[in-house]
Design a protein around this motif. Sequence first.
Motif: not given
Length: 125
Positions: A16-21, A25-32, A57-61, A84-86
């Motif tokens: 996870v590289t970002e949590i938008h809302d 989220i972004k995974v490897n900088c790709e928006s999901i 429950i799924c922090p950045v990183g 998405i599974y975390c």
Amino acid sequence: EPIIDCGTVKCIIGKVTEIHDGDTIKVNCESIRFALISAPELGKSGGMEARSYIEKICPVGSKVIVDEDDGQTGGSYGRTIAEIYCNGISLNESILEANLATIYAKFCSVSEFASEPWAKKFGCN
């Protein structure tokens, strides 16, 4: 880790590289975009709570597995639509269980995930 059958489309294993809302989220900088999930926008009531929940429950990183929706490979506004599974948890299911989002029912007819127990429980029939 759950065993994921990604069907015929892409499976992404990454961080996870970002949590938008609460539903993007972004995974490897790709928006999901979370398949079948509608969380409030950040400026709306419940929006910040939904994002905070995902962050907890799924922090950045965090390592995640992204299973692209076989029925919605066209994406949405440049985002891949997926479950998405975390940490062994389906974020799609978890945010519904936490009552911080609703099923985006208009996509039940096309989503590969519409027959999943969590999707049926919350409104896909």
